[in-house]
Design a protein around this motif. Structure first.
Motif, mmCIF file in Angstrom:
data_model
loop_
_atom_site.group_PDB
_atom_site.id
_atom_site.type_symbol
_atom_site.label_atom_id
_atom_site.label_comp_id
_atom_site.label_asym_id
_atom_site.label_seq_id
_atom_site.Cartn_x
_atom_site.Cartn_y
_atom_site.Cartn_z
ATOM 1 N N ASP A 510 0.325 -1.258 0.148
ATOM 2 C CA ASP A 510 0.223 0.133 0.078
ATOM 3 C C ASP A 510 1.492 1.267 0.022
ATOM 4 N N LEU A 511 2.515 1.161 -0.263
ATOM 5 C CA LEU A 511 3.051 2.347 -0.806
ATOM 6 C C LEU A 511 2.950 2.582 0.727
ATOM 7 N N THR A 512 3.399 1.912 1.894
ATOM 8 C CA THR A 512 4.356 1.953 3.037
ATOM 9 C C THR A 512 5.504 1.583 3.413
ATOM 10 N N ALA A 513 5.766 2.406 4.190
ATOM 11 C CA ALA A 513 7.099 1.617 5.174
ATOM 12 C C ALA A 513 7.097 1.506 6.420
ATOM 13 N N VAL A 514 7.592 0.481 6.530
ATOM 14 C CA VAL A 514 7.030 0.283 8.779
ATOM 15 C C VAL A 514 9.043 0.091 8.851
ATOM 16 N N ALA A 515 9.742 1.043 10.208
ATOM 17 C CA ALA A 515 10.263 1.162 10.502
ATOM 18 C C ALA A 515 10.556 0.838 12.053
ATOM 19 N N PRO A 516 10.697 -0.331 12.222
ATOM 20 C CA PRO A 516 10.470 -1.098 13.492
ATOM 21 C C PRO A 516 11.555 -0.794 14.769
ATOM 22 N N GLY A 517 11.650 0.655 14.096
ATOM 23 C CA GLY A 517 12.733 1.042 16.100
ATOM 24 C C GLY A 517 13.339 2.619 14.955
ATOM 25 N N PRO A 518 14.039 2.771 16.190
ATOM 26 C CA PRO A 518 15.393 3.826 14.743
ATOM 27 C C PRO A 518 16.570 3.386 13.682
ATOM 28 N N LEU A 519 16.223 4.835 13.251
ATOM 29 C CA LEU A 519 16.931 3.575 11.675
ATOM 30 C C LEU A 519 18.616 4.081 11.888
ATOM 31 N N VAL A 520 19.133 2.789 11.263
ATOM 32 C CA VAL A 520 20.568 4.004 11.254
ATOM 33 C C VAL A 520 21.025 5.265 10.399
ATOM 34 N N GLY A 521 22.239 6.257 10.359
ATOM 35 C CA GLY A 521 22.435 7.159 9.596
ATOM 36 C C GLY A 521 21.619 7.371 7.829
ATOM 37 N N TRP A 522 22.258 6.205 7.275
ATOM 38 C CA TRP A 522 21.890 6.399 5.976
ATOM 39 C C TRP A 522 20.904 6.279 5.414
ATOM 40 N N LEU A 523 19.911 5.223 6.159
ATOM 41 C CA LEU A 523 18.503 4.721 5.594
ATOM 42 C C LEU A 523 17.398 5.248 6.525
ATOM 43 N N THR A 525 18.255 8.642 6.561
ATOM 44 C CA THR A 525 17.683 10.235 4.953
ATOM 45 C C THR A 525 17.876 9.885 4.094
ATOM 46 N N GLU A 526 18.105 8.690 3.750
ATOM 47 C CA GLU A 526 17.425 7.890 2.390
ATOM 48 C C GLU A 526 15.814 8.243 2.107
ATOM 49 N N LEU A 527 15.272 7.448 4.029
ATOM 50 C CA LEU A 527 13.967 7.240 3.776
ATOM 51 C C LEU A 527 13.096 8.545 3.713
ATOM 52 N N SER A 528 13.899 9.122 5.186
ATOM 53 C CA SER A 528 13.098 10.867 5.231
ATOM 54 C C SER A 528 13.208 11.227 3.860
ATOM 55 N N LEU A 529 14.158 11.688 3.228
ATOM 56 C CA LEU A 529 14.301 12.059 1.791
ATOM 57 C C LEU A 529 13.083 11.537 0.827
ATOM 58 N N ALA A 530 13.017 10.601 0.917
ATOM 59 C CA ALA A 530 12.014 9.825 -0.668
ATOM 60 C C ALA A 530 10.609 9.052 -0.056
ATOM 61 N N ALA A 531 10.446 9.666 1.195
ATOM 62 C CA ALA A 531 8.867 9.271 1.774
ATOM 63 C C ALA A 531 8.697 10.168 3.375
ATOM 64 N N ASP A 532 7.287 10.280 3.309
ATOM 65 C CA ASP A 532 6.479 11.664 4.153
ATOM 66 C C ASP A 532 6.271 10.304 5.605
ATOM 67 N N VAL A 533 6.868 10.668 6.364
ATOM 68 C CA VAL A 533 6.061 10.365 8.008
ATOM 69 C C VAL A 533 4.701 10.353 8.173
ATOM 70 N N GLU A 534 3.974 9.194 8.072
ATOM 71 C CA GLU A 534 2.720 8.971 8.539
ATOM 72 C C GLU A 534 2.272 8.991 10.020
ATOM 73 N N SER A 535 2.810 8.148 10.448
ATOM 74 C CA SER A 535 2.367 8.313 12.249
ATOM 75 C C SER A 535 3.725 7.667 12.750
ATOM 76 N N ARG A 536 4.037 8.641 13.836
ATOM 77 C CA ARG A 536 5.454 7.339 14.804
ATOM 78 C C ARG A 536 4.349 6.934 16.569
ATOM 79 N N GLY A 537 5.645 5.911 17.067
ATOM 80 C CA GLY A 537 5.324 5.215 18.016
ATOM 81 C C GLY A 537 6.870 4.589 18.434
ATOM 82 N N ALA A 538 5.679 3.071 18.233
ATOM 83 C CA ALA A 538 7.200 2.326 18.525
ATOM 84 C C ALA A 538 8.201 2.005 17.485
ATOM 85 N N ALA A 539 6.997 1.721 16.499
ATOM 86 C CA ALA A 539 7.414 1.810 14.951
ATOM 87 C C ALA A 539 7.262 3.407 14.578
#
Length: 784
Positions: A510-523, A525-539
């Protein structure tokens, strides 16, 4: 409460008497003088040439006012007592009138040169007494001043009413009157025979202010005031007012200047939490602060942050940036201020003024979260800027812009250090709040108390909480580590508290990505550039859109690079809808290009450009055709991009080979030096040298004495050359440009062209002396 060495003993028989502050300073040992210069740094800037100058500087209005601002409540109360008593004051009497042992407080006041022990007891420096005001602790003037308008006959009549033995000398009469009015029993006896309202009037004036308005004639109050005036319990003041004499006021207070001696500071602890609870709360705030600053740097890489002509950032620009970061304006201002204070962004004045990242931002982005946080808070502790003031209004009603000079508060440096010290003094897990800390500060430095400081305390606590120095109102473990061990220690503690960053994401159809925790620096940067944050929490849930993918393409990524990044990070490959979206946006990306000629648009599609020329929605761009595939415009590139994208096009910035390939070159500003507080006082070693020079000056030959007589220039030069050859110290008689004759203890460094270059003992740096002004010279035998 300040403590120091004991009061100096009375002078020995035959020793010089202490009649002034200068005499008392000369009697101090070297370490005591150095302590004075450290405690009152304004006295050491510049360093005085001798003790007499030090004493004069210590008694100026500005110097004494600064010293009084440092005092705590007990010290100010004791100064009130001294101001209320006659000089010289006996230390035991001071303690009695204060209601507690004042010896330690007196030592602290003497260490600061606000009082000194002279002949017969303790004396206040004259300016100290003046600045304490005419009514110390709300007590009125002494009787000798209150009755100065009465004639000898009126004084005699008053004495007769009070049963004072008559005297032909007014001064003697006033002393006898003061003795009666200083007796509480005598006053009680007088009031027993007076009008009923007399006691009520005195009770209202007893604890100050000691001045009251005269009542309307014919009233009961007016009758009582007249009776009090006739019996010396009130005296006539200016403009028809009446005043309660000091002796009577002290008697009515039971012989005490204050209701109670405020010796112990108030407790400012408010609640207790588990230490791990505090640290986890602070660590979460620290991670969020670092994430927002990193996002802000990425946003400023893509779009500069325009600055106001008056400095700082406007509300609209701050709101726009906040929408991009997904936070409110206040949080955006805090992130921008944190980056600015740490030197990660600066105003670039090479072209149009705007805030962009500095070269330091690239290195900061390469560090881990813990190290980045330690650098942010270390910069905050020594900064004069208060981020929480952004968006507030000044006294004129003007809004203080973020990143402007309006949020600078030099006094905040000392205050935040004091607040952190108070927080560190509490046991771990003990919480407090701004109100409790303000009450404690009102005890520690009452002359600085007021609404402005209370607001500043709240602002600094808000900033420290946002940064993660404070959690749940308590100083966090990382905060304590920073105060004790510096950046490295703080980074190590917060690193243990933060969750381990992950290097993978879950991509969904559905064109979403789930990060199960804080991401390493390079990832991240890339994900923040190519996608918008929809929600924050544990993931954290990210969503890919055409706009977000185009944002990554604008930043220089291409479709295959993006898909390769997603493939490496995904736990289950790249879903087909995401691959279609990335390739579709990339296919249309760059079909129309924007560049600067004035500004130009070029495209291989001549029909598209022809349609653009006649499109009314593009009329504001002022387009004209330069060639079949090129249009010119007077608009800025950013305005062109906005209009063209609103028309459904997907333009890209044109430029050099890198830009044609779609890689925007980040703009970097020269790092601006953020204002820092000046050093409080000269180095202690320099202070010791200055004190040593004063001692030599006091013991050495004096101007005009036979110890350093006038010499022939040739003889003076010979002594100077000998001292230069051997590196010895030498005394010189010197007449300055004003004609003042002085003596200097110097170490010659060079002698050339009629000028002597020498280091003056006790002063930093070399100085030039004109040889023709040197009246004599003699080697310093004391140093040998």
């Amino acid at each position: 409460m300040t403590t120091a060495a004991p009061l100096p003993p009375p002078p020995a028989p035959g020793a010089p008497s202490v009649r002034s502050l200068a005499d008392q300073l000369r009697a101090r040992d070297d370490s005591s003088l150095v302590e004075l210069l450290v405690a009152r740094p304004d006295l050491a800037s510049p360093l005085p040439p001798d003790i007499a100058t030090l004493a004069a500087r210590a008694t100026t209005r500005a110097g004494v006012a600064r010293a009084l601002d440092q005092l705590d409540t007990p010290q100010l109360q004791v100064l009130d007592v001294l101001a209320a008593l006659d000089e010289p004051a006996d230390p035991d009497e001071v303690s009695r009138v204060w209601g507690a042992d004042a010896s330690a407080v007196l030592r602290g006041l003497e260490r600061l040169a606000l009082i000194f022990t002279g002949e017969g007891g303790i004396r206040m420096v004259r300016m100290t007494r003046d600045l304490m005001g005419p009514y110390p602790a709300g007590l009125g003037p002494p009787l000798r001043e209150a009755l100065d308008r009465r004639s000898p006959a009126a004084l005699a009549q008053l004495g007769a009413r009070l049963g004072v033995e008559p005297s032909g000398d007014p001064d003697t009469t006033i002393r006898r009157l003061a003795s009666v009015l200083a007796d509480p029993d005598a006053i009680a006896t007088l009031l027993a025979g007076g009008p009923p309202d007399a006691g009520r009037i005195l009770r209202r004036l007893t604890w100050g202010p000691p001045i009251g308005e005269a009542a309307a004639p014919g009233s009961a109050t007016a009758e009582a005031v007249t009776w009090l005036l006739r019996h010396g319990l009130l005296a006539a003041g200016d403009e028809g007012r009446v005043v309660l004499p000091r002796e009577a006021g002290l008697a009515l207070r039971g012989g005490r200047v204050h209701e109670a001696p405020l010796v112990e500071p108030p407790d400012y602890a408010r609640a207790r939490y588990a230490g791990l609870q505090v640290d986890n709360t602070a660590a979460a705030a620290a991670g969020e602060a670092v994430r927002l600053v990193a996002q802000l740097l990425g946003a400023l890489d893509r779009n500069r942050l325009p600055a106001l002509r008056s400095g700082g950032v406007g509300i609209r620009e701050l709101r726009r940036l906040g929408l991009e970061l997904g936070v409110d304006e206040a949080t955006t201002a805090r992130a921008a201020e944190a980056a600015y204070t740490a030197g990660l962004i600066a105003d670039d004045t090479d072209t149009d003024t705007a805030f962009v990242p500095t070269p330091d931002a690239d290195g900061w982005n390469g560090d881990d979260t813990a190290q980045r946080w330690a650098e942010l808070v270390s910069a905050w502790i020594g900064s004069v800027r208060v981020a929480a003031l952004s968006g507030s209004k000044d006294t004129a009603g003007a809004v203080r812009a973020a990143l402007s000079d309006a949020v600078e508060r030099p006094a905040s440096v000392e205050l935040r250090g004091t607040l952190l010290r108070l927080l560190a003094d509490l046991p771990p897990g003990t919480a407090t709040d701004a109100q409790a800390l303000s009450l404690r500060l009102a005890h520690d430095t009452p002359r600085r108390a007021g609404p402005a400081r209370e607001a500043l305390v709240q602002a600094l606590l808000d900033d420290a909480t946002w940064l993660g120095l404070i959690g749940l109102g308590s100083l966090s473990g990382p905060g304590r580590a920073l105060l004790v061990g510096g950046e490295a220690a703080a980074a190590a503690v917060v690193r243990d508290l933060l969750p381990e960053p992950v290097d993978h994401i879950v991509l969904q159809a559905d064109l979403t990505a789930v990060a199960p925790g804080p991401l390493v620096g390079w990832l991240d940067t890339e994900l923040s550039l190519a996608a918008d944050v929809e929600s924050r929490g544990a993931a954290t849930v990210y969503r890919f859109t055409a706009d977000s993918v185009r944002r990554a393409l604008d930043a220089g990524r291409d479709a295959e690079a993006l898909l390769d990044t997603f493939e490496r990070a995904s736990t289950a490959g790249v879903p087909q809808p995401l691959a279609y979206l990335v390739r579709d946006v990339a296919r249309r990306h760059g079909a129309v290009r924007v560049g600067v000629a004035t500004t130009y648009i070029r495209s291989d599609d001549e029909t598209a450009l022809s349609e653009l020329l006649v499109d009314r929605r593009a009329a504001a761009l002022g387009l004209r055709r330069l060639a079949p595939t090129v249009l010119l415009s007077g608009a800025e590139p950013a305005a062109l991009l906005r209009v063209l994208r609103s028309l459904g096009l997907a333009p890209m910035i044109d430029g050099d080979a890198n830009a044609v390939a779609g890689r925007a070159r980040p703009r970097r500003a020269t790092r601006r030096q953020v204002p820092r507080p000046l050093e409080a006082s000269p180095p202690v070693e320099l202070l010791r040298e200055a004190v040593a020079r004063w001692r030599v000056t006091e013991a050495g030959p004096r101007p005009g004495s036979t110890g350093l007589p006038r010499m022939e220039p040739a003889l003076s030069l010979a002594v100077l050359r000998d001292a230069l050859a051997t590196g010895s110290r030498v005394w010189i008689g010197y007449v300055d440009e004003t004609g003042r004759a002085t003596q200097r203890l110097v170490v010659p460094r060079a002698l050339d062209a009629g000028r002597l270059t020498a280091d003056e003992v006790g002063r930093a740096g070399s100085r030039l002396f004109s040889v023709h002004r040197v009246t004599g010279a003699a080697l310093d035998l004391v140093s040998d």
